[in-house]
Scaffold this motif. Structure first.
Motif, PDB file in Angstrom:
ATOM      1  N   LEU A  70      -1.723  -2.965   6.248  1.00 23.09           N
ATOM      2  CA  LEU A  70      -1.415  -2.682   5.550  1.00 23.09           C
ATOM      3  C   LEU A  70      -0.955  -2.040   4.450  1.00 23.09           C
ATOM      4  N   LYS A  71      -1.417  -1.240   4.727  1.00 20.15           N
ATOM      5  CA  LYS A  71      -0.423   0.067   5.077  1.00 20.15           C
ATOM      6  C   LYS A  71       0.978   0.435   4.483  1.00 20.15           C
TER       7      LYS A  71
ATOM      8  N   GLU B 286       1.406  -0.224   1.422  1.00 22.66           N
ATOM      9  CA  GLU B 286       1.259  -0.160   0.922  1.00 22.66           C
ATOM     10  C   GLU B 286       2.667   1.877   0.623  1.00 22.66           C
ATOM     11  N   TYR B 287       2.866   1.793   1.103  1.00 26.82           N
ATOM     12  CA  TYR B 287       3.482   2.636   1.680  1.00 26.82           C
ATOM     13  C   TYR B 287       4.984   2.601   1.189  1.00 26.82           C
TER      14      TYR B 287
ATOM     15  N   SER C 257       4.287   2.837  -3.496  1.00 27.54           N
ATOM     16  CA  SER C 257       4.855   3.884  -3.820  1.00 27.54           C
ATOM     17  C   SER C 257       5.941   5.031  -3.798  1.00 27.54           C
TER      18      SER C 257
ATOM     19  N   TYR D 261      -0.222  -4.356  -9.698  1.00 27.68           N
ATOM     20  CA  TYR D 261      -0.468  -3.572  -8.585  1.00 27.68           C
ATOM     21  C   TYR D 261      -1.548  -2.538  -8.696  1.00 27.68           C
ATOM     22  N   ASN D 262      -1.568  -1.615  -9.655  1.00 22.91           N
ATOM     23  CA  ASN D 262      -2.426  -1.103  -9.466  1.00 22.91           C
ATOM     24  C   ASN D 262      -3.434  -0.941 -10.240  1.00 22.91           C
TER      25      ASN D 262
ATOM     26  N   PHE E  20      -8.937  -3.101  -4.283  1.00 19.73           N
ATOM     27  CA  PHE E  20      -8.681  -3.907  -2.619  1.00 19.73           C
ATOM     28  C   PHE E  20      -9.292  -4.740  -2.685  1.00 19.73           C
TER      29      PHE E  20
ATOM     30  N   VAL F 184      -5.723  -6.137  -3.670  1.00 29.25           N
ATOM     31  CA  VAL F 184      -4.931  -6.129  -2.949  1.00 29.25           C
ATOM     32  C   VAL F 184      -4.516  -6.484  -1.053  1.00 29.25           C
ATOM     33  N   TYR F 185      -6.115  -6.763  -0.599  1.00 25.00           N
ATOM     34  CA  TYR F 185      -5.920  -7.462   0.766  1.00 25.00           C
ATOM     35  C   TYR F 185      -5.266  -8.631   0.712  1.00 25.00           C
TER      36      TYR F 185
ATOM     37  N   TYR G 265      -2.371  -9.369   0.263  1.00 21.60           N
ATOM     38  CA  TYR G 265      -1.225  -8.533   1.185  1.00 21.60           C
ATOM     39  C   TYR G 265      -0.479 -10.298   2.681  1.00 21.60           C
TER      40      TYR G 265
END
Length: 747
Positions: free
Chosen positions: A102-103, A106-107, A110, A140-141, A145, A148-149, A152
C-alpha cells in the motif's frame, strides 16, 4: 427539496470497486483506471519522447481523461499505438504498485506533482492536465484509510485481471469483470472512438465523464447521427446514468433527443418534462435569478413541448402549449422567448395549411429589431419557401436568399448556409432549371463547413446534405445515368442508415426513381409493388403513382376516380405541382375515352397554372400535351408552331424522356405537315429521339420510332434503311410480346 436518493450519494461509499462520494457534489473520484492515466502523465514528463510521439499522446490525453473507464488491456493498447516506450513504462509503474504494498501507491501520489514543478505555475493550475491532477489529488486526500485500502485492492484486481481471468470471488469488484481477451480483441476503430458501444460501463460516471459523454452524443445526433450510439444502446446508457443520478437534467434532454429518433411520442414528452423539472431545481436556474429562473424554465418548457407536438403533427396540443408559452413570456416581459414563440406560431400555421405570410413578416421585423439573426434568417427562408409555392418570380426569391446569405456569413451561421443552398437547389428544380439546381447541389456538397470538427466528424450529415444528394440522384436518373444514381444512393444509405431521422428522404427518392425506370421500360408489373412503399412514405405521391399504374393497365375508371380525389386534396393543400401533374394525367385519360377535344380545356387550365407559378418544366410538358392534342385534331401546322415554343427549354433542362417525346412528336408533326411528300428532316429528328430513348432502354418507344422510320425510308426510296428499320421493329415487337398501342393514343 431533498432527493429520495440522498442517502445513497451523500455518504462516501464503495460501488463496483470504485471509491466515490456524493454524485451530485463531488466532480470526480479516483479509480484504478484514472491511476493508470496519472501514471501516463507522469511518464510523459519524466521520460524523453520524440516530437511525433508526444503530439500523438497529447491528442490522446483529453479523451482518456474525460472518456469512460477502460480495461487495462484497452488502455495499454491505445497508448502503445502512440508510443510503445511510454506504454511499457506505464505498465512497469502499475506493476510496482499492484505487486508491491500500500505504501507504494501512497508514495506514487506523494511524488506525483514533482515532474510538474519545472512548469510555469499559472500554466500548471489552468491546464487540462493540471486540473485533472488536482481533482485526483483532492479526491484521494479526502479518502479515509479504509477507502484507500479498498482502492489499493481494486488497483491490484484491475492490474491482475489483465493477465488472469477473474474468479467468482471478486463479484464485489465489477469494474474489472471484463475478460482478459477483450483487451486483445479490441480493434483500432474502437480505440479511435472511446465512447463506442463496447466501452459502456454499468458503474456511475463522474461528472466530467458524464458531461463529455452527453456533449459527444448530442453533437453526433445533430451533425452525424450515423456515428452516434444506436438508439437502444444510448437508451440503456442513459437509463444507467439516471439510475445513479435521477436529477441529471442534461441526461433527460439527451433522452428526449434519442426518443425523437425512433418517433416515441410518450418517452420524448416524458423526458422533456423531466428535463425542465430538474432544470428548475438545479443551481444555475435558481441561485441568482430567484423566481426569474423558475419562470424562464416554465416558458421554455411550454415552447419546447409545442415544438414536440408540431413534429408529431398534434396541432391542437401544440397550439395550446404555444399559447401557454406566450402568456408566461408576456408576463415576464421576455422578448426573446416571444420571438421564438412567434416563429413557431407561423410554422404551426404553415403545417395546418393556412397562409402565415403576415405572421412570418412580423417575426422577421421583430427578430431584426432585437438583433436575433438566426430567427430573422429562418423567417426569411420561410418567406422564400412560401413565395415559391405562391408563384413569386425566381429573381425575387434569389435576391431574398442572397440577403440572408450575407447575414449567415457575417455571423458564421453554418447550419443556415447549408439550408439556404439546399433550398435554392429545390427552388431551381421546381422552376425546371436543372442545370442551376445541379450547380447549387454541387456547391453545397463541396463547401467546407464552418462548424468546428469535433469527435472525428468530417462532414455535417444534416437534412440539407440529404436533400441535395437526393436532388443529385433524381437529376442523374432523369438523364438515364443509373450507374451514378446507384453510387449516390449507396452513399446516402451509408451516411443516413434506415434508423436515422433523415433516411425517409433517400428511401422515397430511391422508390420514385425505380418506379419511373420501370414505367419507362413498360414493366408495370414491377412498378405496381412499389406503390405501397411510396404511399407509406408519402400518401400524395403514392396515390399519383397508383393512378399511373392503373392507367397503364387500361383501368381508366379507377384511375380517374383516384385522380379526382387527389386533385381536390392538392388544391386544398396548395400543392400546385401535383395539381398540374394530375390534370395532365386526367387529360391523357380523356384522349383514350371521351376524345381529344374534351382534354383541351383541362390542358389550357394546367398551362395557365404552370405559367402563373413560373413552373417552366411543367409548362413545357403541358405544351407537349397541347401540341399532341392539336396534331390528333388535324391541325399539325398549329401543333408544330406550339412545339417550337417548348422545344428549347425541354432540350436545355428536360429529362431524357421529355427530350425523346418532344423530338418524336416534332417528327410526327413534320410528317403530317409534309403530307405524302418525302421528308428527310423527320428522319434525322427520329434518329435523335431514338438516341434518347436508348439511354432509358424504353423499348416500346423505340418500336414506334422504328415503325415510323421504316415508313419514311420507304417514301424516300431508301430500301436498305427501310428494311433495317423494319427488321429492328420486328425484333422489338417479338421481344415485347405485347401488341403496340395505337400511336394516336400516346404522346
Amino acid at each position: 427539496m431533498a432527493s429520495v436518493h440522498e442517502s445513497l450519494y451523500f455518504n462516501p461509499m464503495m460501488t463496483n470497486g470504485v471509491v466515490h462520494a456524493n454524485v451530485f457534489g463531488i466532480k470526480d473520484w479516483v479509480t484504478p483506471y484514472k491511476i493508470s492515466v496519472l501514471a501516463l502523465l507522469h511518464e510523459m514528463t519524466a521520460s524523453k519522447i520524440t516530437l511525433p510521439e508526444r503530439r500523438r499522446l497529447n491528442k490522446l490525453i483529453l479523451p482518456l481523461q474525460q472518456g469512460p473507464d477502460l480495461t487495462l488491456g484497452q488502455f495499454l493498447k491505445t497508448v502503445e499505438e502512440c508510443c510503445p516506450q511510454t506504454a511499457y513504462a506505464v505498465k512497469l509503474r502499475l506493476h510496482e504498485m499492484a505487486d508491491g504494498e500500500l505504501k507504494d501507491m501512497e508514495y506514487f501520489f506523494s511524488t506525483l506533482p514533482t515532474p510538474f514543478t519545472a512548469f510555469d505555475t499559472e500554466a500548471y493550475k489552468t491546464s487540462v492536465v493540471g486540473l485533472f491532477m488536482r481533482y485526483m489529488l483532492l479526491a484521494y486526500n479526502k479518502l479515509s484509510f479504509s477507502q484507500v485500502y479498498k482502492l489499493y485492492k481494486s488497483l491490484q484486481h484491475y492490474y491482475h485481471s489483465h493477465y488472469a481471468k477473474p474468479t467468482d470471488d471478486d463479484s464485489d469488484m465489477d469494474l474489472t469483470s471484463t475478460e482478459d481477451t477483450i483487451g486483445d480483441r479490441i480493434d483500432k476503430e474502437e480505440l479511435d472512438i472511446p465512447l463506442h458501444e463496447s466501452e459502456l460501463r454499468k458503474g456511475p460516471l463522474s461528472q466530467k465523464q458524464a458531461e463529455y459523454f452527453l456533449a459527444r452524443q448530442a453533437y453526433l445526433l445533430k451533425n452525424d447521427e450515423n456515428k452516434a450510439l444506436k438508439p437502444a444502446a444510448l437508451q440503456e446508457e442513459l437509463n444507467n446514468m439516471l439510475k445513479f443520478n435521477p436529477d441529471f437534467a442534461e441526461a433527460h434532454y439527451l433522452n428526449y433527443l434519442n426518443s425523437m429518433r425512433v418517433q416515441d411520442i410518450f418517452l420524448s414528452a416524458h423526458s422533456l418534462l423531466h428535463y425542465f423539472d430538474r432544470l428548475i431545481l438545479s443551481a444555475n436556474e435558481g441561485k441568482s435569478n430567484g423566481d426569474e429562473g423558475y419562470g424562464r424554465s416554465l416558458r421554455y418548457a411550454a415552447l419546447n413541448l409545442a415544438s414536440l407536438h408540431c413534429r408529431f403533427g398534434h396541432y391542437q396540443q401544440a397550439d395550446l402549449a404555444l399559447q401557454e408559452a406566450i402568456r408566461i413570456a408576456q408576463e415576464s416581459n421576455d422578448h426573446v422567448c416571444l420571438q421564438h414563440c412567434l416563429s413557431w406560431l407561423y410554422t404551426l400555421e404553415q403545417m395546418k395549411g393556412s397562409d402565415s405570410t403576415v405572421l412570418t413578416e412580423d417575426s422577421v421585423k421583430m427578430a431584426a429589431h432585437f438583433c436575433l439573426p438566426y430567427l430573422a434568417s429562418l423567417g426569411i427562408q420561410s418567406l422564400v419557401q412560401q413565395g415559391a409555392t405562391q408563384g413569386k418570380t425566381a429573381h425575387k426569391l434569389m435576391d431574398a436568399l442572397k440577403d440572408t446569405d450575407i447575414l449567415h456569413w457575417k455571423h458564421s451561421l453554418s447550419e443556415l448556409i447549408e439550408i439556404s443552398l439546399a433550398q435554392t437547389t429545390s427552388i431551381w428544380r421546381m422552376y425546371g432549371k436543372s442545370t442551376m439546381a445541379l450547380q447549387q447541389a454541387q456547391l453545397l456538397l463541396n463547401m467546407s463547413s464552418l462548424e468546428p470538427v469535433n469527435f472525428g466528424v468530417q462532414q455535417n450529415n444534416t437534412e440539407a446534405f440529404a436533400v441535395a444528394l437526393c436532388h443529385l440522384a433524381e437529376l442523374h436518373a432523369e438523364q438515364g445515368l443509373y450507374n451514378a444514381v446507384s453510387e449516390i444512393l449507396q452513399h446516402l444509405k451509408e451516411q443516413f442508415p434506415p434508423h436515422t431521422q433523415h433516411a425517409k428522404l433517400w428511401m422515397l427518392c430511391d422508390l420514385k426513381i425505380q418506379f419511373e425506370r420501370h414505367m419507362n421500360e413498360g414493366k408495370c408489373h414491377l412498378a405496381a409493388p412499389l406503390v405501397t412503399a411510396i404511399s407509406a412514405l408519402n400518401k400524395t405521391e403514392g396515390l399519383y403513382r397508383k393512378a399511373q399504374v392503373l392507367k397503364a393497365l387500361n383501368r381508366s375508371t379507377e384511375a380517374y376516380s383516384i385522380l379526382q380525389r387527389l386533385q381536390v386534396h392538392c388544391e386544398k393543400t396548395k400543392c400546385t405541382e401535383m395539381v398540374i401533374r394530375v390534370m395532365l394525367c386526367t387529360a391523357e385519360l380523356h384522349w383514350e375515352s371521351s376524345g381529344f377535344s374534351t382534354a383541351l380545356p383541362l390542358l389550357l387550365q394546367a398551362l395557365a397554372l404552370a405559367r402563373q407559378h413560373h413552373l417552366q418544366s411543367l409548362a413545357s410538358e403541358t405544351i407537349l400535351h397541347l401540341a399532341f392534342t392539336q396534331l390528333m385534331l388535324g391541325v399539325p401546322e398549329q401543333a408544330l408552331s406550339v412545339l417550337h415554343e417548348a422545344i428549347e427549354p425541354v432540350l436545355a433542362h428536360g429529362s431524357v424522356t421529355d427530350k425523346g417525346r418532344a423530338l418524336l412528336l416534332t417528327a410526327r408533326c413534320q410528317v403530317a405537315v409534309a403530307g405524302f411528300r418525302p421528308n428527310a428532316l423527320a428522319v434525322d429528328t427520329l434518329k435523335e429521339a431514338a438516341a434518347y430513348f436508348s439511354k432509358l432502354n424504353c423499348k416500346e418507344r423505340l418500336r414506334d420510332i422504328h415503325y415510323l422510320k421504316a415508313q419514311l425510308h420507304h417514301s424516300l426510296g431508301h430500301s436498305s434503311q427501310c428494311n433495317k428499320s423494319a427488321m429492328l421493329f420486328r425484333l422489338l415487337d417479338q421481344e415485347l410480346q405485347s401488341p403496340a398501342p395505337p400511336v394516336s393514343m400516346r404522346l
